[in-house]
Scaffold this active site. Structure first.
Site, short mmCIF file in Angstrom:
data_model
loop_
_atom_site.label_atom_id
_atom_site.label_comp_id
_atom_site.label_asym_id
_atom_site.label_seq_id
_atom_site.Cartn_x
_atom_site.Cartn_y
_atom_site.Cartn_z
N CYS A 6 -9.09 -0.66 -0.60
CA CYS A 6 -10.23 -1.31 -1.26
C CYS A 6 -11.01 -0.38 -2.19
O CYS A 6 -11.80 -0.85 -3.00
CB CYS A 6 -11.17 -1.88 -0.19
SG CYS A 6 -10.30 -2.82 1.06
N ASN A 12 -12.18 -11.02 1.36
CA ASN A 12 -11.92 -9.63 0.99
C ASN A 12 -10.62 -9.56 0.20
O ASN A 12 -9.55 -9.83 0.74
CB ASN A 12 -11.83 -8.81 2.29
CG ASN A 12 -11.59 -7.33 2.03
OD1 ASN A 12 -11.24 -6.92 0.93
ND2 ASN A 12 -11.78 -6.52 3.06
N HIS A 19 -18.05 -3.40 -2.60
CA HIS A 19 -16.80 -4.02 -2.13
C HIS A 19 -17.17 -5.20 -1.24
O HIS A 19 -18.04 -5.11 -0.38
CB HIS A 19 -16.00 -2.97 -1.34
CG HIS A 19 -14.84 -3.55 -0.60
ND1 HIS A 19 -13.98 -4.46 -1.17
CD2 HIS A 19 -14.40 -3.36 0.68
CE1 HIS A 19 -13.07 -4.81 -0.28
NE2 HIS A 19 -13.30 -4.15 0.84
#
Ligand code: UT7
Length: 330
Positions: A115, A285, A255
């Site tokens: 990520c 996500n 994020h």
């Protein structure tokens, strides 16, 4: 000699059409819309069509970023794709994107930073442009994590989604562009978040498939604790490198993993949610794609303007983290 200032010349994103809601997941896993929303803030996620792979999502996001930046594919010197869900082990997804875009002059490679990948990718692009070796670099974060989860596994199946975000980086006016960066890794936490099989440690076999070695395995609560701590610390280090504080930020783009992680990090930073970009409710996500997608949406929504300073910060498997402070120059 002053180093060249490096900024974002344009952004783009591409989200697959298919929407899978929490209600849909109630049919395949032991969960509820109420549980997922209250524990994660996620309401839905996008899922790539069967014929779509990561490179297809990445190429479309890249096309849109090139259009936004008014840069031709042939002008690109380098394409970096940050992904942990590549089309295949090799060739790199970046090479497939290079071919799709017709970016004949561009070198191309992937980076695997989960990520935090987009921040790492930006930092690599910055080095090449600062030295004058390259003029225009496309950085893409792209994932099809729906191919690496199972919708009967409630530990991870509700968290992840597919999508791609991209930015074209190039030289910008002095005093603008990337003002501060922070990156780090702690490989001692590698076990906390991984796809165990399919690599050289545990090659694909009938047993690895049976044991579900090809989907994401995660210690959710340990990753949660790490994330809350590291996101704030990393953002502060990047701000310090830029000689700025949180008060200077027009917007922070974190994020998008879990709204509770974002809220806790924001509290630690002493910021308020009105200055935070959030789209985890719609996309879940999307790992390396999450920051550039959120950045592109924030830019298109007019959440900041030329001359504003914004922050990007993320964390992910590895473990890794990264933050960037940017004075918006377009
Ligand atoms: O990009 C980085 C990627 N990873 C992350 O960001 C993950 C970070 N971690 C998290 O977001 C959270 O830890 C999760 C959302 C994964 C889990 O939330 P939590 O608040 O840490 O829940 P938990 O794992 O402590 O589980 C609490 C309870 C358990 O039941 P008991 O033992 O208390 O009876 C779980 O079995 O909730 C249960 N549970 C669920 N219930 C319904 C766990 N997952 C689910 C589910 N639906 N999907």
């Amino acid at each position: 000699m002053n180093k060249r200032a490096v900024g974002i010349l344009g952004t783009g994103s591409y989200m697959p059409e298919r929407i899978v809601t929490n209600k849909d997941l109630e049919k395949t896993m032991e969960t509820s819309d109420e549980w997922i929303v209250s524990r994660t803030g996620i309401g839905a996620r996008r899922v790539a069509a069967p014929e779509e792979a990561t490179s297809d999502l990445a190429a479309e996001a890249g096309r849109r970023a090139l259009l936004d930046a008014n840069v031709n594919a042939e002008e690109l010197d380098l394409i970096i794709v940050a992904t942990v869900s590549p089309d295949m082990a090799f060739p790199s997804t970046a090479c497939l994107v290079q071919a799709q875009l017709g970016a004949k002059r561009a070198a191309a490679f992937d980076i695997s930073v989960a990520c935090s990948g987009f921040i790492y990718g930006m930092s690599i692009a910055q080095q090449f442009i600062q030295t004058g070796l390259y003029q225009k670099v496309l950085v893409v974060g792209a994932e099809t994590l729906s191919r690496f989860i199972s919708w009967d596994d409630r530990k991870t199946g509700m968290l992840f989604g597919d999508g791609a975000g991209a930015a074209v980086l190039g030289e910008t006016a002095e005093g603008f562009g990337i003002l501060g960066l922070d990156m780090g890794a702690d490989g001692s936490g590698a076990e906390l978040l991984k796809i165990p099989a399919g690599g050289s440690r545990e090659p694909a076999s009938l047993a690895s498939v049976k044991e579900r070695g090809h989907i994401i395995h995660m210690d959710g609560s340990e990753v949660f604790k790490f994330a809350v701590k590291v996101m704030g610390e990393s953002a502060l280090r990047a701000l310090e490198a830029a000689g700025l504080t949180t008060a200077d930020l027009a917007l922070l783009v974190p994020h998008q993993a879990n709204i509770r992680i974002i809220q806790s990090a924001v509290k630690r930073l002493g910021m308020t949610m009105d200055k935070i970009m959030v789209n985890v409710d719609r996309y879940g996500n999307t790992s390396a794609a999450s920051i550039p997608i959120a950045l592109d949406e924030a830019a298109k929504q007019g959440r900041f303007k030329t001359g504003d300073t914004i922050g990007l910060c993320g964390f992910g498997a590895g473990l890794t983290w990264g933050s960037a402070i940017i004075k918006w120059s377009r």
